[in-house]
Scaffold this active site. Sequence first.
Site, PDB file in Angstrom:
ATOM      1  N   SER A 287      -3.340 -11.686   3.788  1.00  0.00           N
ATOM      2  CA  SER A 287      -3.590 -11.574   2.356  1.00  0.00           C
ATOM      3  C   SER A 287      -2.665 -12.485   1.566  1.00  0.00           C
ATOM      4  O   SER A 287      -3.065 -13.098   0.568  1.00  0.00           O
ATOM      5  CB  SER A 287      -3.412 -10.122   1.903  1.00  0.00           C
ATOM      6  OG  SER A 287      -4.341  -9.274   2.534  1.00  0.00           O
TER       7      SER A 287
ATOM      8  N   LYS B 291       0.812  -1.220   0.000  1.00  0.00           N
ATOM      9  CA  LYS B 291       0.000   0.000   0.000  1.00  0.00           C
ATOM     10  C   LYS B 291       0.849   1.276   0.000  1.00  0.00           C
ATOM     11  O   LYS B 291       0.318   2.355  -0.274  1.00  0.00           O
ATOM     12  CB  LYS B 291      -0.932   0.006   1.199  1.00  0.00           C
ATOM     13  CG  LYS B 291      -2.036  -1.039   1.144  1.00  0.00           C
ATOM     14  CD  LYS B 291      -3.054  -0.731   0.060  1.00  0.00           C
ATOM     15  CE  LYS B 291      -4.261  -1.656   0.157  1.00  0.00           C
ATOM     16  NZ  LYS B 291      -5.293  -1.326  -0.846  1.00  0.00           N
TER      17      LYS B 291
END
Length: 327
Positions: free
Chosen positions: A264, A41
Amino acid sequence: MPIISVPQEFNENDLYVDLRATLGLPLYLKIEGLNFAGSVKQKAAAEMVEAAEREGRLRPGSILVESSSGNLGVALSMIAASKGYGFLCVTDSRCNLATRQLMETFGARVHTVTEPDPETGFLGARIAHVQKLCDSDERYVWLNQYSNPNNWRAHHKHTAPAIARRFPDLDTLFVGAGTTGTLMGCARWFKEHRSDVRIVAVDSVGSVTFGAPPAPRMIPGLGAGVRPPLLDESFVDDVVLVPEPETVRTCHRLASRGFLVGGSTGTVVSGAASWLADRAATGTAVALSPDLGERYLDTIYQTNWLQGVYGPDVLEGPTAPLATATV
C-alpha cells in the site's frame, strides 16, 4: 517511552520520512506501522471494538468476525487476544502467508475464500461468508469495517490532528483508499479545520472505488471490488490510480535505500510522485504509509512470485503511465 498494559495502548504516531534524500521527492511519508499490530489498522480496530463494547454488542463469550485482506485481521487478532474474545478472519487467497500466520499465532481462526463472486469479486464473497456465519450463530459479532463510522472516526480523532500539528503549512495530503476509513477520517477533519489542504486519494488500477472498471489485483490492502459505503467523494479533491507494477517498482526503490515498506505504501508513494510531477508542486506534501514490508517478503519482494504475476521484466520495465482522474 510509555509503560503499557495492553498492546493497543502503544502506537508511534509522529514519525515521518523525508523522501527528498531517498527518492528526490518533495514528500514526507508518515509511518503508521510502528505498533504491535504493525499497521494503521490498529487505530480503527481499537476504535471499533471499544464502540461495540460500549454499545453492549461485545460481551464475554462473543466471537469477533471480520472480512479483511490482512492488516485489520492482524489488528483484531491482537486486540481479541488482549481482551479474551474469539476471532475469525475471513480473507481470500491474496492474503500474504505471513499475515495468516500472524493471525493464527494470536489465536485467531482464518477462513480463506478461494472463489470470487462473479459480480463483486473476492470482497463480495468474503462478506457473504461473514453474513452466513452471523446468521448461523448469535455469538458472532461483525464490526463491518466497510460501513462502520468508527473506522473513519479513529483517523478523525488521531491521524489527521497529528499531521496538522506537525505540518501547520501542509498543502497536500495523499491517502490510500481501501475501505476508505483512513481517507474519510483525514479528509473530513481537514475539510472541517483546514479546508485549504488538498486531499488526494490514491487507489490501485482495477479497483472500482472511484468508478473505474474492475480488473484483477494481486496486492492486498488498497482497492476494492465493491464501492466502499464509507466513501463520500465530496471530501476528496483528486484521485490517482496506480498500476500494480508501479507499486512493485516503488517498493523496491525504497528497499534499495533501506526502507522496507508494504504494498500500500508503494502505491501511495507512486501516486504522490506522479501527482506532484504533473503539477510541478512545491508546497508541503505528506503521504500516509499504512504498513511496513516484512509481511510482503513472499510476494512483492520475492522474485519468483513477481515474475510469475507480472512477467520477467517487472523490475526493469519502463515506468508505466498513471491513469489520473480528477474528482
